[in-house]
Structures are given as C-alpha cells and as structure tokens.
Motif scaffolding. Structure first.
Motif, PDB file in Angstrom:
ATOM      1  N   LYS A  88      -8.085  80.135  84.986  1.00  0.00           N
ATOM      2  CA  LYS A  88      -9.864  79.792  85.312  1.00  0.00           C
ATOM      3  C   LYS A  88     -10.289  78.540  84.135  1.00  0.00           C
ATOM      4  CE  LYS A  88     -11.213  83.615  88.866  1.00  0.00           C
ATOM      5  NZ  LYS A  88     -12.304  85.169  88.970  1.00  0.00           N
ATOM      6  N   SER A  89      -9.615  79.409  83.025  1.00  0.00           N
ATOM      7  CA  SER A  89     -10.457  79.025  81.808  1.00  0.00           C
ATOM      8  C   SER A  89      -9.498  76.954  81.827  1.00  0.00           C
ATOM      9  CB  SER A  89      -9.751  78.889  80.372  1.00  0.00           C
ATOM     10  OG  SER A  89      -8.382  79.679  81.014  1.00  0.00           O
ATOM     11  N   PHE A  90      -8.777  77.099  82.269  1.00  0.00           N
ATOM     12  CA  PHE A  90      -8.171  74.808  82.748  1.00  0.00           C
ATOM     13  C   PHE A  90      -8.867  74.393  83.156  1.00  0.00           C
ATOM     14  CE2 PHE A  90      -4.708  72.007  83.207  1.00  0.00           C
ATOM     15  CZ  PHE A  90      -4.496  72.003  81.594  1.00  0.00           C
ATOM     16  N   THR A  91     -10.036  74.720  82.924  1.00  0.00           N
ATOM     17  CA  THR A  91     -11.693  73.681  83.737  1.00  0.00           C
ATOM     18  C   THR A  91     -11.164  72.080  83.469  1.00  0.00           C
ATOM     19  OG1 THR A  91     -12.483  73.661  82.529  1.00  0.00           O
ATOM     20  CG2 THR A  91     -13.053  75.004  83.921  1.00  0.00           C
ATOM     21  N   ARG A  92     -11.559  71.509  84.677  1.00  0.00           N
ATOM     22  CA  ARG A  92     -11.421  70.398  84.175  1.00  0.00           C
ATOM     23  C   ARG A  92     -11.743  69.319  83.105  1.00  0.00           C
ATOM     24  NH1 ARG A  92     -10.714  65.585  88.018  1.00  0.00           N
ATOM     25  NH2 ARG A  92      -9.767  67.160  89.351  1.00  0.00           N
ATOM     26  N   PRO A  93     -12.668  69.814  82.556  1.00  0.00           N
ATOM     27  CA  PRO A  93     -13.377  69.073  80.675  1.00  0.00           C
ATOM     28  C   PRO A  93     -11.709  68.986  80.030  1.00  0.00           C
ATOM     29  CG  PRO A  93     -14.948  69.901  82.239  1.00  0.00           C
ATOM     30  CD  PRO A  93     -14.089  70.669  82.681  1.00  0.00           C
ATOM     31  N   VAL A  94     -11.189  70.727  80.549  1.00  0.00           N
ATOM     32  CA  VAL A  94     -10.186  71.098  79.524  1.00  0.00           C
ATOM     33  C   VAL A  94      -9.366  70.287  79.972  1.00  0.00           C
ATOM     34  CG1 VAL A  94      -8.789  72.730  79.111  1.00  0.00           C
ATOM     35  CG2 VAL A  94     -11.029  73.584  78.781  1.00  0.00           C
ATOM     36  N   GLN A  95      -8.626  69.941  80.847  1.00  0.00           N
ATOM     37  CA  GLN A  95      -7.964  69.406  81.313  1.00  0.00           C
ATOM     38  C   GLN A  95      -8.042  67.735  81.128  1.00  0.00           C
ATOM     39  OE1 GLN A  95      -7.741  69.147  85.345  1.00  0.00           O
ATOM     40  NE2 GLN A  95      -7.940  71.138  85.741  1.00  0.00           N
ATOM     41  N   ASN A  96      -9.181  67.335  80.748  1.00  0.00           N
ATOM     42  CA  ASN A  96      -9.450  65.457  80.455  1.00  0.00           C
ATOM     43  C   ASN A  96      -8.936  65.279  79.017  1.00  0.00           C
ATOM     44  OD1 ASN A  96     -10.384  64.953  82.422  1.00  0.00           O
ATOM     45  ND2 ASN A  96     -12.711  65.229  82.204  1.00  0.00           N
ATOM     46  N   VAL A  97      -9.694  66.789  77.504  1.00  0.00           N
ATOM     47  CA  VAL A  97      -9.444  67.012  77.092  1.00  0.00           C
ATOM     48  C   VAL A  97      -7.607  66.741  76.416  1.00  0.00           C
ATOM     49  CG1 VAL A  97      -9.116  68.033  74.434  1.00  0.00           C
ATOM     50  CG2 VAL A  97     -11.600  67.453  75.830  1.00  0.00           C
ATOM     51  N   ILE A  98      -7.143  67.772  77.078  1.00  0.00           N
ATOM     52  CA  ILE A  98      -5.408  67.247  76.664  1.00  0.00           C
ATOM     53  C   ILE A  98      -5.187  66.637  77.546  1.00  0.00           C
ATOM     54  CG2 ILE A  98      -3.380  69.152  77.686  1.00  0.00           C
ATOM     55  CD1 ILE A  98      -5.178  72.046  77.566  1.00  0.00           C
ATOM     56  N   MET A  99      -5.463  65.810  78.741  1.00  0.00           N
ATOM     57  CA  MET A  99      -4.553  64.901  78.966  1.00  0.00           C
ATOM     58  C   MET A  99      -4.464  63.811  78.196  1.00  0.00           C
ATOM     59  SD  MET A  99      -2.836  65.800  81.458  1.00  0.00           S
ATOM     60  CE  MET A  99      -2.056  63.810  82.402  1.00  0.00           C
ATOM     61  N   GLN A 100      -5.215  63.532  77.574  1.00  0.00           N
ATOM     62  CA  GLN A 100      -6.275  62.094  76.901  1.00  0.00           C
ATOM     63  C   GLN A 100      -5.251  62.907  75.014  1.00  0.00           C
ATOM     64  OE1 GLN A 100      -7.567  59.185  76.939  1.00  0.00           O
ATOM     65  NE2 GLN A 100      -8.692  59.652  78.128  1.00  0.00           N
ATOM     66  N   LEU A 101      -5.168  63.900  75.006  1.00  0.00           N
ATOM     67  CA  LEU A 101      -3.942  64.038  73.733  1.00  0.00           C
ATOM     68  C   LEU A 101      -2.714  63.674  73.810  1.00  0.00           C
ATOM     69  CD1 LEU A 101      -5.475  66.908  71.987  1.00  0.00           C
ATOM     70  CD2 LEU A 101      -6.186  64.181  71.125  1.00  0.00           C
ATOM     71  N   ARG A 102      -2.488  64.490  75.279  1.00  0.00           N
ATOM     72  CA  ARG A 102      -0.941  64.190  76.152  1.00  0.00           C
ATOM     73  C   ARG A 102      -0.514  62.622  76.110  1.00  0.00           C
ATOM     74  NH1 ARG A 102       1.329  63.585  80.366  1.00  0.00           N
ATOM     75  NH2 ARG A 102       3.244  64.075  81.085  1.00  0.00           N
ATOM     76  N   LYS A 103      -1.457  61.850  75.992  1.00  0.00           N
ATOM     77  CA  LYS A 103      -1.185  60.558  77.031  1.00  0.00           C
ATOM     78  C   LYS A 103      -0.902  59.740  75.352  1.00  0.00           C
ATOM     79  CE  LYS A 103      -3.005  56.228  78.189  1.00  0.00           C
ATOM     80  NZ  LYS A 103      -1.937  55.493  78.947  1.00  0.00           N
ATOM     81  N   ILE A 104      -2.158  60.147  74.303  1.00  0.00           N
ATOM     82  CA  ILE A 104      -1.611  59.273  72.283  1.00  0.00           C
ATOM     83  C   ILE A 104      -0.195  59.811  72.676  1.00  0.00           C
ATOM     84  CG2 ILE A 104      -2.960  59.692  69.920  1.00  0.00           C
ATOM     85  CD1 ILE A 104      -4.065  57.978  71.959  1.00  0.00           C
ATOM     86  N   TYR A 105      -0.280  61.030  72.245  1.00  0.00           N
ATOM     87  CA  TYR A 105       1.334  61.446  71.816  1.00  0.00           C
ATOM     88  C   TYR A 105       2.607  60.979  72.605  1.00  0.00           C
ATOM     89  CZ  TYR A 105       4.744  64.716  70.047  1.00  0.00           C
ATOM     90  OH  TYR A 105       5.599  65.085  70.172  1.00  0.00           O
ATOM     91  N   ASN A 106       2.305  60.576  73.601  1.00  0.00           N
ATOM     92  CA  ASN A 106       3.707  59.999  74.638  1.00  0.00           C
ATOM     93  C   ASN A 106       3.070  58.198  74.622  1.00  0.00           C
ATOM     94  OD1 ASN A 106       4.258  62.421  75.563  1.00  0.00           O
ATOM     95  ND2 ASN A 106       3.164  62.008  77.429  1.00  0.00           N
TER      96      ASN A 106
END
Length: 222
Positions: free
Chosen positions: A116-134
C-alpha cells in the motif's frame, strides 16, 4: 564493439542530460530539509574498503519531500552525488584500501514499507532514480542488502523483482529484522550506524546519514 557502443550511448545520454553543467552550477540548498523526509547517505566503508550507501526507504514521505524540493531538482542532486562517488569517494577508498575500488555496498532499510505504501508518487521517485542509475552509472553495485523486510514488502518485492535485470537481481539479498549478524560479517561495528545495530551515531554531525563519513573526508587522502 557492443561494449564500445554501450559506452558511447552512455556518454551521449550524460551529455544530453547535462551532467557537466549540473556538476558546475547546481546547488542543492535544501539538502538538510530533504534528509528529514528521505534519510539517505554514504557512511563508512565495508571490510573490503567499499563505500557504504544507506537509504531508509521506510521513512520516505513523498508528500513532504515534494514540498521542500522538486523531482527534477532531487534527480539532479542524485546525479551530483553519484558523480562525487566516482570522482572523489571511489579514488579515496582505493587509496585507503590499497586496491581498486569502483563499487558500492548498499543497505536499503524498508521497515514499514508495504504494498500500500508503494504509491504512484513513490514509484515516480524510485523509477526516475533507477533510470539515472542505469543510464549513467551501470556496474557500480557490489551488493545490496534489503533489511527489515516484512511480509508486506516481500509481497511487493515479488512483483518488482521480475522487472530487474537478472544480474542486478542476483546482487540483492532480502533480509528480515534479524540482519545484524549478516551486516557485521561485511562491516566493522564501528562503521555501522547504531540504527542498524552498529556503534556509530555521528552525533556531532547530526546523525550518520548527514555525516558523509569515509576516507574521502580524510585530509591526508583528499
């Protein structure tokens, strides 16, 4: 040839993003406020001399985080910090350990994280960071230890894991709340923050994740 093409693509992506401009001009004045709502940072080295990066994902408050910064600025800060790792932390760790260091040990504390805590805003932050890292910093992960993983997070992890590159997934170990012995196999107690079972608190610096403690702070090395 394939490796050369990958490197060329990486440098092109870095140029398009403007990494050099971020290094030269970007000032993340809101860092202290950001740390309140997403505690993270480098702290010490493992027994092999690798820098340790710690994130307390369970304490992420995206709503308040986005009140003190923007996603664009936060991503730029992460780029700035990744660059510091490559240009300053890895070289300093290499000198200190007397061996070539070019990878991190990452500890991700997910206490309290559920599906439940993995909301859309949380996903956006994590996905942006994952993209930069990759895109910009591939192959810098030695190992990631995900600690304080409860049943809710394990359910979430089952869904996330299938989207990860198999090689990356093989470097990640998910552990419950009995993680101290595992961490101390890899990290001296004096290098481990007290909230993870170690003996360090960096009280004078406002806490371990604000201290940026490591060989890169040693004047004789830096």
């Amino acid at each position: 040839m394939e490796e050369q093409n990958s490197l060329t693509e990486m440098f092109n992506r870095r140029k398009l993003f403007g990494v050099n401009a971020v290094m030269k001009d970007f000032d993340f004045k809101e860092l202290n406020e950001v740390q309140k709502y997403y505690p993270q940072g480098y702290h010490g080295v493992d027994k092999e001399g690798r820098p340790i990066y710690i994130e307390r994902l369970g304490k992420l408050d995206v709503e308040k985080l986005m009140q003190v910064t923007t996603l664009d600025r936060y991503v730029k800060y992460q780029v700035l910090d990744y660059e510091k790792t490559h240009r300053v932390r890895f070289p300093a760790c290499s000198i200190s350990a007397n061996r070539h260091i070019n990878r991190n040990l990452v500890i991700l504390d997910v206490e309290g994280v559920t599906f439940k805590s993995f909301t859309r805003p949380v996903q956006n932050v994590i996905m942006q960071l994952r993209k930069i890292y990759n895109d910009f910093y591939p192959e810098t992960l030695h190992q990631m230890l995900i600690v304080n993983a409860g049943p809710g997070f394990r359910l979430l992890w089952s869904a996330i894991k299938c989207f990860l590159d198999p090689e990356t997934a093989s470097k990640i170990q998910v552990i419950g709340n009995k993680y101290r012995t595992k961490l101390l196999e890899m990290i001296d107690e004096s290098e481990l923050p007290d909230f993870l079972g170690g003996s360090c608190n960096c009280k004078l610096e406002g806490g371990c994740l604000r201290s940026d403690r490591g060989p890169w702070k040693d004047i004789s090395i830096a």
